[in-house]
Design an enzyme around this catalytic site. Structure first.
Site, mmCIF file in Angstrom:
data_model
loop_
_atom_site.group_PDB
_atom_site.id
_atom_site.type_symbol
_atom_site.label_atom_id
_atom_site.label_comp_id
_atom_site.label_asym_id
_atom_site.label_seq_id
_atom_site.Cartn_x
_atom_site.Cartn_y
_atom_site.Cartn_z
ATOM 1 C CB CYS A 82 -0.988 0.032 1.176
ATOM 2 S SG CYS A 82 -2.526 0.952 0.819
ATOM 3 C CG HIS A 106 -3.266 -3.547 3.356
ATOM 4 N ND1 HIS A 106 -2.279 -3.066 4.017
ATOM 5 C CD2 HIS A 106 -4.120 -2.560 2.824
ATOM 6 C CE1 HIS A 106 -2.494 -1.736 4.003
ATOM 7 N NE2 HIS A 106 -3.555 -1.377 3.377
ATOM 8 C CD GLU A 124 -1.271 -6.345 5.313
ATOM 9 O OE1 GLU A 124 -0.593 -6.526 4.231
ATOM 10 O OE2 GLU A 124 -1.119 -5.026 5.873
HETATM 11 N N1 GLN Z 1 -2.122 6.703 2.889
HETATM 12 C C1 GLN Z 1 -2.056 5.880 1.626
HETATM 13 C C2 GLN Z 1 -3.393 6.163 1.105
HETATM 14 O O1 GLN Z 1 -4.414 6.463 1.820
HETATM 15 C C3 GLN Z 1 -1.647 4.475 1.930
HETATM 16 C C4 GLN Z 1 -2.592 3.658 2.986
HETATM 17 C C5 GLN Z 1 -1.919 2.801 3.526
HETATM 18 O O2 GLN Z 1 -1.004 2.230 3.186
HETATM 19 N N2 GLN Z 1 -3.279 1.678 3.988
HETATM 20 O O3 GLN Z 1 -3.526 5.616 0.029
#
Ligand code: GLN
Length: 550
Positions: free
Chosen positions: A398, A525, A527
């Site tokens: 992300c 994500h 994970e």
């Molecule tokens: N802050 C970034 C976004 O909102 C990444 C978010 C995250 O890593 N969950 O896109």
């Protein structure tokens, strides 16, 4: 006990196991509850779970990982307590946002009903209206299929967050007290997890804190069927007898949950002490031995280390990255190595020659996890740069994908001052931009959340191979920003290829760097869907690359 009350699946009535906690938080109630779920599962039952969090927030989405640990994301986009992750991993189920009950959700529901006029002029009160709402909610979600089939579960493990005696958990305890009459006392088991500390020169196990918490629980109308005692060393016979005598629990039902080498041993530890018998479940001990003991032994037997540098913001608090750690552990288990996480505070990398650079440079692989806010961003960009230019295996999750994209734009495409508009609204070269559909005014539940498909854009690439050659994969998301669609072609022409995109073909989901052993970024994500015996593919790739097995 109530022998033989658990016939084979499918059961005619739902059975419930309620797990509460006393003395202090952080005792491992979640692991105890999930382990009990494992025992139920080994008996051939379909198991689901509910987590009750007595705080007023609607969900965990707006809560700081500093204060409350990671926000776990479900398929349906629910942002929930990290304990739901324990359940999904231990029981291999997929839960919904309604499986996490909070005071905020219950009160919203009751107040909404009041505004509609559902209570027909009655005074709306905690008892019975709130307590009824809690019970109906539990009964409703417990029935929802959770194991990928369309079958109703046979048993539901309910974990009550907080400790007994907290003001905010009182309505829930009262609801659960009433619940035993609603579902029948023979269909519900109460398990209380407590602490047995050691004091004095001879290291005596002290039972008084547990006596007090059980007294409190009984004063609220719930008599525990089982006591699970957290202790450093196995509970002594002396302590067990004392607890049985003072807590109105059979000595056989006082279980020791002492420290063990890894959490895969907990279901076995409880089974060995007769938990199955006490809960009247017909556990399949062979199944437990084959799956869980094998996994536990494997976790203990790998001696050769693999070092992964985790470059983050909350590195002092491992709960903030719980699922990422689990993902790394599952993958390490699969490559037969003992995982060592080298925690690196991203902002420290911003100082030239800071000692954290030595740690970064000595790692076998680098992981930049998700995150929000600009602290440490430049440090993360430097870490991505180091991994890219030194052929060190890199996984960016992300935000980790976003910083690597910024790094690439700055240092390969020469776009000076390139950034994400999250960190610099006036950047001359926005590499990462706000997604058009996202709300700018409401923070709770408004991100791009939950399970979405990623379609592979190429026939063959590392990630597609790791995912078993699938055409598309469903993974969970939680973000507001994305790689700037206008830059995609330029970035790809320079070698950073977006091998996975969303169903519109516009939004980037996975990148891979050409000519690098493993330089991978994922916008989702992974994970959250990793399992002990089925590690998440991007994590597995990282660990394979870090150990020369890719
Ligand atoms: N802050 C970034 C976004 O909102 C990444 C978010 C995250 O890593 N969950 O896109």
């Amino acid at each position: 006990m109530r022998d033989g009350r658990w016939p084979k699946s499918p059961l005619k009535v739902m059975k419930y196991v309620v797990v509460s906690g006393g003395v202090l938080s952080g005792l491992g109630k979640g692991v105890t509850a999930s382990s009990i779920g494992v025992l139920l599962k080994s008996a051939g039952l379909r198991v689901t779970s509910v987590k009750i969090d007595p705080y007023l927030n609607s969900d965990a989405g707006t809560m700081s990982p500093f204060e409350h640990g990671e926000v776990f994301v479900l398929d349906d986009g629910g942002e929930v307590d990290l304990d739901l992750g324990n359940y999904e991993r231990f029981l291999d189920i997929s839960l919904e946002r309604d499986h996490n009950i909070t005071t905020g959700k219950i009160y919203s529901k009751v107040i909404e009903a009041e505004r509609r006029g559902d209570y027909l002029g009655k005074t709306v009160q905690v008892i019975p209206h709130v307590t009824d709402a809690v019970q109906s909610w539990i009964e409703d979600v417990a029935k929802r299929p959770a194991d990928g089939s369309d079958q109703t579960p046979d048993a539901c493990v309910i974990e009550l967050g907080g400790t007994v005696g907290d003001i905010e958990s009182a309505p829930f305890i009262e609801a659960l007290r009433q619940f035993q009459f609603r579902v029948g006392r023979e269909n519900i088991y109460f398990v209380h997890v407590s602490l047995v500390p050691v004091m004095g020169p001879v290291g005596e196990q002290k039972t008084k804190p547990t006596q007090h918490t059980v007294k409190e629980l009984r004063g609220l109308g719930i008599t525990p069927d089982v006591l699970v005692c957290r202790a450093e060393t196995p509970l002594t016979d002396d302590a067990r007898e004392k607890l049985a005598a003072f807590c109105h629990v059979s000595p056989n039902a006082v279980m020791s949950a002492h420290d063990v080498s890894n959490i895969y041993r907990v279901p076995l530890m409880l089974a060995e002490q007769g938990m199955c018998k006490v809960l009247d479940i017909d556990c399949n001990v062979t199944d437990l031995m084959v799956r869980w003991e094998k996994m536990a032994d494997r976790a203990d037997s790998s001696t050769e280390e693999v070092h992964i540098a985790m470059v983050g913001k909350y590195t002092g608090l491992s709960d903030s990255y719980l699922s990422v750690i689990k993902g790394l552990q599952h993958a390490s288990l699969a490559v037969g190595r003992n995982l060592v996480i080298d925690w690196i505070e991203a902002s420290e990398l911003e100082t030239v020659n800071d000692p954290s650079w030595d740690l970064l440079k000595s790692a076998d692989g680098i992981l930049v996890p998700g995150g929000f806010g600009d602290r440490g961003i430049e440090g993360k960009i430097l870490a991505a740069n180091y991994a890219r230019t030194n052929n060190v295996p890199y996984l960016g999750i992300c935000l980790g994908l976003q910083v690597a994209t910024i790094e690439f734009c700055r240092n390969v495409l020469g776009l000076e001052g390139s950034n994400s508009t999250e960190f610099d609204e006036n950047t001359p070269h926005p590499a990462v931009v706000f997604m058009p559909e996202i709300s700018k005014t409401h923070l709770g539940g408004t991100m791009r959340l939950g399970s979405r498909p990623t379609i592979f854009q190429v026939e063959d690439c590392k990630m597609r191979r790791l995912y078993g050659g699938e055409e598309s994969v469903d993974e969970r998301h939680r973000h507001r920003y994305e790689v700037n669609p206008d830059l995609i072609k330029t970035i790809e022409d320079a070698g950073l290829v977006f091998v996975g995109k969303d169903e519109t073909g516009q939004r980037c989901e996975i990148f891979e760097l050409e000519g690098h052993p493993y330089y991978v970024g994922v916008q989702y994500h992974p994970e959250f869907k990793s399992r002990p015996d089925r590690p998440s593919p991007p994590f597995l790739g990282l660990l394979q690359a870090a150990t020369g097995q890719l």
